[in-house]
Enzyme design. Sequence first.
Site, PDB file in Angstrom:
ATOM      1  N   ASP A  28       1.299  -1.480  -0.107  1.00  0.00           N
ATOM      2  CA  ASP A  28       0.071   0.241   0.016  1.00  0.00           C
ATOM      3  C   ASP A  28       1.206   1.375  -0.140  1.00  0.00           C
ATOM      4  O   ASP A  28       1.436   1.646   0.781  1.00  0.00           O
ATOM      5  CB  ASP A  28      -0.777   0.159   1.470  1.00  0.00           C
ATOM      6  CG  ASP A  28      -2.014   0.792   1.169  1.00  0.00           C
ATOM      7  OD1 ASP A  28      -1.972   1.667   0.376  1.00  0.00           O
ATOM      8  OD2 ASP A  28      -3.029   0.692   1.974  1.00  0.00           O
ATOM      9  N   ASP A  29       1.213   2.097  -0.962  1.00  0.00           N
ATOM     10  CA  ASP A  29       1.698   3.709  -1.479  1.00  0.00           C
ATOM     11  C   ASP A  29       3.414   3.225  -1.447  1.00  0.00           C
ATOM     12  O   ASP A  29       4.190   3.829  -1.643  1.00  0.00           O
ATOM     13  CB  ASP A  29       1.497   4.082   0.154  1.00  0.00           C
ATOM     14  CG  ASP A  29       0.033   4.891   0.394  1.00  0.00           C
ATOM     15  OD1 ASP A  29      -0.429   4.041  -1.072  1.00  0.00           O
ATOM     16  OD2 ASP A  29      -0.513   5.534   1.368  1.00  0.00           O
ATOM     17  N   CYS A  64      -5.720   4.657  -3.934  1.00  0.00           N
ATOM     18  CA  CYS A  64      -5.708   2.759  -3.707  1.00  0.00           C
ATOM     19  C   CYS A  64      -6.934   2.219  -3.783  1.00  0.00           C
ATOM     20  O   CYS A  64      -6.673   1.029  -4.863  1.00  0.00           O
ATOM     21  CB  CYS A  64      -6.137   2.791  -1.478  1.00  0.00           C
ATOM     22  SG  CYS A  64      -4.731   3.848  -1.182  1.00  0.00           S
ATOM     23  N   ASP A 298      -0.223  -0.580  -5.146  1.00  0.00           N
ATOM     24  CA  ASP A 298      -1.774   0.210  -5.492  1.00  0.00           C
ATOM     25  C   ASP A 298      -0.688   0.629  -6.146  1.00  0.00           C
ATOM     26  O   ASP A 298      -1.885   1.948  -6.721  1.00  0.00           O
ATOM     27  CB  ASP A 298      -2.639  -0.515  -4.021  1.00  0.00           C
ATOM     28  CG  ASP A 298      -2.131   0.867  -3.473  1.00  0.00           C
ATOM     29  OD1 ASP A 298      -1.561   1.250  -3.103  1.00  0.00           O
ATOM     30  OD2 ASP A 298      -3.066   1.179  -2.144  1.00  0.00           O
ATOM     31  N   ASN A 299      -0.287   1.825  -5.361  1.00  0.00           N
ATOM     32  CA  ASN A 299       0.283   3.297  -6.262  1.00  0.00           C
ATOM     33  C   ASN A 299       1.718   3.889  -5.719  1.00  0.00           C
ATOM     34  O   ASN A 299       1.978   3.111  -4.489  1.00  0.00           O
ATOM     35  CB  ASN A 299      -0.987   4.131  -5.977  1.00  0.00           C
ATOM     36  CG  ASN A 299      -1.351   4.380  -4.024  1.00  0.00           C
ATOM     37  OD1 ASN A 299      -2.126   3.767  -3.960  1.00  0.00           O
ATOM     38  ND2 ASN A 299      -0.175   5.155  -3.405  1.00  0.00           N
TER      39      ASN A 299
END
Length: 521
Positions: A28-29, A64, A298-299
């Site tokens: 995540d991130d 996200c 996700d990013n």
Amino acid sequence: MHLTSLFLLLICLSLSVASRNIVLIITDDQDSVLDGMTPMTNTLNLIGRQGVTFTNCFVASPICCPNRASILTGRYQHNHLTVNNSISGGCSSVEWQQSREPSTFATLLRLAGYKTFYAGKYLNQYGNEKVGGAAHVPVGWDWWAGLIGNSKYYDYSLSINGTERKYGNSSSDYLTDVINNLAVDFIEGHSGDQPFLLVLAPPAPHAPFTPADRHDGKYNGTKAKRTPNFNVPIHQDKHWLVRKGPTPLPDDILPKLDEIYRRRWEALLAVDELVKNVHDLLEKRNLLKDTYFIYTSDNGYHIGQFSMPMDKRQPYETDIRVPLLISGPGIESSTISAPVSSVDIFATLLSIAGVKYTSDGTALFNTNRNLSQDRTVLIEYRGERSHKRPSSGCPSDNDWNVTLCAKEMACKCQDAANNTFSCIRRVSPNFNNIFCIFEDDQQFIEAYDMNIDKYQMKNIGYTMKKGLRHKFRKRLKRMVVCRDEQCVFPPGLVNGSENSKYLLFPTLNYFLYVLSYMSQV
């Protein structure tokens, strides 16, 4: 024989059920531009060096929930209609549950004979009482441990197969470790008589950037990467949101950015241990030789670039470029610079299982066509207005068109209602560029030639030749309405006969799965 049962029998006879297992890990991130993979020693050794590293992987959306929706469905934002992290923006909404979840890769792989398992963050609004709460288990998953809400490390709840289980703040409750333990239990209990899909979605390195106790302080002294665009004065060639507020940031903000950068790295160390534990257990149980590992995020993330303190949601390389590593049977150690997108993960998973289903992406291996060395991918984002929020002490508190403003970060706002853009990102042997149009009163343009301006310092959107700008606009206009193979190959290059082989199975698969699902509820 019941009609549904007959159709299911026919489709199962038509599909080639593979014996390959799949482990998909979604952080995540986690950026790649700011050295976000540096803490991942085990991951780089066990997946990266044993398989393929994609150096030009771009997200469909730098946020996200929309990009997780793209991974799950193989669709760009304009097709899956999850546009931001709110329920009103489609994130885990009733519409998503009814029209999108029945056609995720999980539903299709389960139909093809896979045992499916999910543990960790799903979509930001998952578990909200407005959309079914913890009792809602997305269709397609045999074993479900979905995080309720957004990323946390302690004091959170999981939906364990539809029943809420609360976790506290003891060391044994650390979410990445809980996901690790759930994965270990699943693998140890696996009988080996069917292939499995194991999706692990730890919170790291998302805010609040909390490392496990055993890793706290491991990167003391590490500072945020001082890229050439770090904390620079912003000129008029950037979008208004980036220009707004102090540029550069005051000096007292920089130690806070260094602390965030350090703690993000430390939070990733438990993920790196998770990768090794799962890898080693599969090897011990003689399952590794039949297992594909896919590792991505996700990013991306920025920390101080263009005097924006910390976040994503921008069309810059820090936010849109993510790690992608794949290892498994038949994959040789290599580095691939061909451009790929997060929408390709869906097609790649189905390709492993021998399942055909239309999507906006393309399989990254085990396909009859080579990856194109000249490809344009799409990035979309729709900005959010503020909702109910506590006072931040910033002048922006009275402006509901901006959000994510923090006094401790010089009152810089990270998002706005018209921070809404569509970009085309092209990579080829000769070209490396990005062209974006914002949906604001100006229809503001940002464009960069990455071959000569790696850090996106000079916006050439208004200085390029008029004819070239027209070509960019035309390609972007086509991409924002593309669907299926038209998102990968220009119209006219795909003949009707090739298209037809992809249209039979998805229509039948989708229809049959919905019939089967509806008969159970």
